[in-house]
Design a protein around this motif. Structure first.
Motif, PDB file in Angstrom:
ATOM      1  N   GLN A  78      54.297  45.158 -38.562  1.00  0.00           N
ATOM      2  CA  GLN A  78      53.965  43.928 -39.279  1.00  0.00           C
ATOM      3  C   GLN A  78      55.149  43.433 -40.097  1.00  0.00           C
ATOM      4  O   GLN A  78      55.408  42.235 -40.163  1.00  0.00           O
ATOM      5  N   ARG A  79      55.891  44.364 -40.717  1.00  0.00           N
ATOM      6  CA  ARG A  79      57.023  43.985 -41.563  1.00  0.00           C
ATOM      7  C   ARG A  79      58.239  44.848 -41.244  1.00  0.00           C
ATOM      8  O   ARG A  79      58.103  45.998 -40.815  1.00  0.00           O
ATOM      9  N   TYR A  80      59.412  44.259 -41.497  1.00  0.00           N
ATOM     10  CA  TYR A  80      60.689  44.948 -41.309  1.00  0.00           C
ATOM     11  C   TYR A  80      61.512  44.807 -42.587  1.00  0.00           C
ATOM     12  O   TYR A  80      61.426  43.799 -43.296  1.00  0.00           O
ATOM     13  N   GLU A  81      62.307  45.833 -42.863  1.00  0.00           N
ATOM     14  CA  GLU A  81      63.107  45.816 -44.084  1.00  0.00           C
ATOM     15  C   GLU A  81      64.311  44.879 -43.951  1.00  0.00           C
ATOM     16  O   GLU A  81      64.573  44.060 -44.827  1.00  0.00           O
ATOM     17  N   ARG A  82      65.055  45.012 -42.859  1.00  0.00           N
ATOM     18  CA  ARG A  82      66.264  44.188 -42.691  1.00  0.00           C
ATOM     19  C   ARG A  82      66.429  43.867 -41.210  1.00  0.00           C
ATOM     20  O   ARG A  82      66.504  44.772 -40.375  1.00  0.00           O
ATOM     21  N   ALA A  83      66.498  42.582 -40.891  1.00  0.00           N
ATOM     22  CA  ALA A  83      66.568  42.144 -39.499  1.00  0.00           C
ATOM     23  C   ALA A  83      67.794  41.271 -39.284  1.00  0.00           C
ATOM     24  O   ALA A  83      68.292  40.619 -40.205  1.00  0.00           O
ATOM     25  N   PHE A  84      68.255  41.239 -38.032  1.00  0.00           N
ATOM     26  CA  PHE A  84      69.404  40.425 -37.643  1.00  0.00           C
ATOM     27  C   PHE A  84      69.066  39.671 -36.372  1.00  0.00           C
ATOM     28  O   PHE A  84      68.591  40.257 -35.393  1.00  0.00           O
ATOM     29  N   PHE A 122      70.097  47.779 -39.493  1.00  0.00           N
ATOM     30  CA  PHE A 122      68.950  46.896 -39.315  1.00  0.00           C
ATOM     31  C   PHE A 122      67.823  47.677 -38.648  1.00  0.00           C
ATOM     32  O   PHE A 122      68.081  48.475 -37.742  1.00  0.00           O
ATOM     33  N   ASP A 123      66.600  47.422 -39.084  1.00  0.00           N
ATOM     34  CA  ASP A 123      65.475  48.042 -38.379  1.00  0.00           C
ATOM     35  C   ASP A 123      64.848  47.084 -37.374  1.00  0.00           C
ATOM     36  O   ASP A 123      63.898  47.444 -36.682  1.00  0.00           O
ATOM     37  N   LEU A 124      65.398  45.859 -37.278  1.00  0.00           N
ATOM     38  CA  LEU A 124      65.003  44.927 -36.215  1.00  0.00           C
ATOM     39  C   LEU A 124      66.212  44.081 -35.841  1.00  0.00           C
ATOM     40  O   LEU A 124      66.860  43.487 -36.712  1.00  0.00           O
ATOM     41  N   ILE A 125      66.508  44.026 -34.542  1.00  0.00           N
ATOM     42  CA  ILE A 125      67.560  43.161 -34.015  1.00  0.00           C
ATOM     43  C   ILE A 125      66.924  42.310 -32.918  1.00  0.00           C
ATOM     44  O   ILE A 125      66.323  42.846 -31.974  1.00  0.00           O
ATOM     45  N   VAL A 126      67.035  40.998 -33.055  1.00  0.00           N
ATOM     46  CA  VAL A 126      66.407  40.065 -32.114  1.00  0.00           C
ATOM     47  C   VAL A 126      67.507  39.340 -31.337  1.00  0.00           C
ATOM     48  O   VAL A 126      68.338  38.644 -31.917  1.00  0.00           O
ATOM     49  N   LEU A 127      67.498  39.528 -30.036  1.00  0.00           N
ATOM     50  CA  LEU A 127      68.480  38.916 -29.132  1.00  0.00           C
ATOM     51  C   LEU A 127      67.739  37.915 -28.251  1.00  0.00           C
ATOM     52  O   LEU A 127      67.322  38.230 -27.140  1.00  0.00           O
ATOM     53  N   SER A 128      67.566  36.722 -28.769  1.00  0.00           N
ATOM     54  CA  SER A 128      66.760  35.728 -28.075  1.00  0.00           C
ATOM     55  C   SER A 128      67.642  34.617 -27.520  1.00  0.00           C
ATOM     56  O   SER A 128      68.297  33.893 -28.282  1.00  0.00           O
ATOM     57  N   GLU A 129      67.660  34.482 -26.204  1.00  0.00           N
ATOM     58  CA  GLU A 129      68.376  33.401 -25.517  1.00  0.00           C
ATOM     59  C   GLU A 129      69.862  33.367 -25.892  1.00  0.00           C
ATOM     60  O   GLU A 129      70.431  32.301 -26.105  1.00  0.00           O
TER      61      GLU A 129
END
Length: 201
Positions: free
Chosen positions: A41-47, A106-113
């Motif tokens: 549901q939640r992440y501490e630090r995302a990129f 980071f505990d979330l990395i989003v590589l979108s398009e």
């Protein structure tokens, strides 16, 4: 060779939403699927590199204690910061991959398009950077269009194949349609977080 900066400058000339993220049902639905695929549901630090005008960034900001997004194009960064103004812990910066990868974990990395705009060698370097900066138990989400893109050195299927081979992480989600593929990898075997905080109504 990576897609040149001039390609994106032309896209943003006189157009704050060149991919029609806000108008197209396809884009809205893909965003909803992206958010629904995150196991926590939640992440501490995302990129999120390649944030464009910040449409997905805005949705991610509500799920993250801290969010850093990046884009090669100065106008895109300006627009993303405008979208993120209500979130003090969210920031857009200008930079390019792979050279300007930020420090920290980071505990979330989003590589979108974003992957198909990089040549294979540069994309492999990005994958190495992901592994170096992903915190234990963190997640990587990738989503890419599957059809050819003019000026892009890779296609979406190749981008995801390289991710799958290079990350070596546990795949939590694999969703493919005629137009795009969306996948999530985790540092440890992960399922939906059932220990999320109870939200007061």
């Amino acid at each position: 060779m990576n897609t040149p900066a001039e390609y994106f400058e032309r896209l943003f000339e006189g157009n704050d939403d060149p991919w029609a993220f806000r108008q197209r049902w396809y884009e809205q639905r893909k965003r909803d699927l992206t958010l629904a695929s995150l196991p926590r549901q939640r992440y501490e630090r995302a990129f999120e590199p390649g944030c464009a005008n910040g449409e997905l960034s805005l949705a991610l900001a509500g799920r993250c204690d801290e969010l850093l997004v990046m884009d090669l194009n100065a106008r895109a960064v300006e627009l993303a910061n405008q979208r993120l103004a209500e979130f003090p812990a969210a920031q857009a910066m200008q930079g390019h991959l792979p050279g300007d990868w930020p420090g920290g974990s980071f505990d979330l990395i989003v590589l979108s398009e974003v992957g198909y705009y990089l040549a294979e060698a540069a994309w492999r370097e990005v994958i190495e950077q992901v592994l170096r900066s992903l915190s234990p138990g963190g997640s990587v989400l990738a989503c890419h269009w599957l059809h050819p893109i003019d000026g892009a050195p890779q296609r979406g299927r190749q981008v995801h194949q390289l991710l799958d081979e290079g990350l070596g992480l546990h795949k939590a989600v694999s969703h493919q349609e005629a137009d795009f593929v969306l996948e999530v990898w985790c540092g440890v075997p992960c399922a939906v977080d059932l220990d999320e905080p109870v939200l007061e109504g």
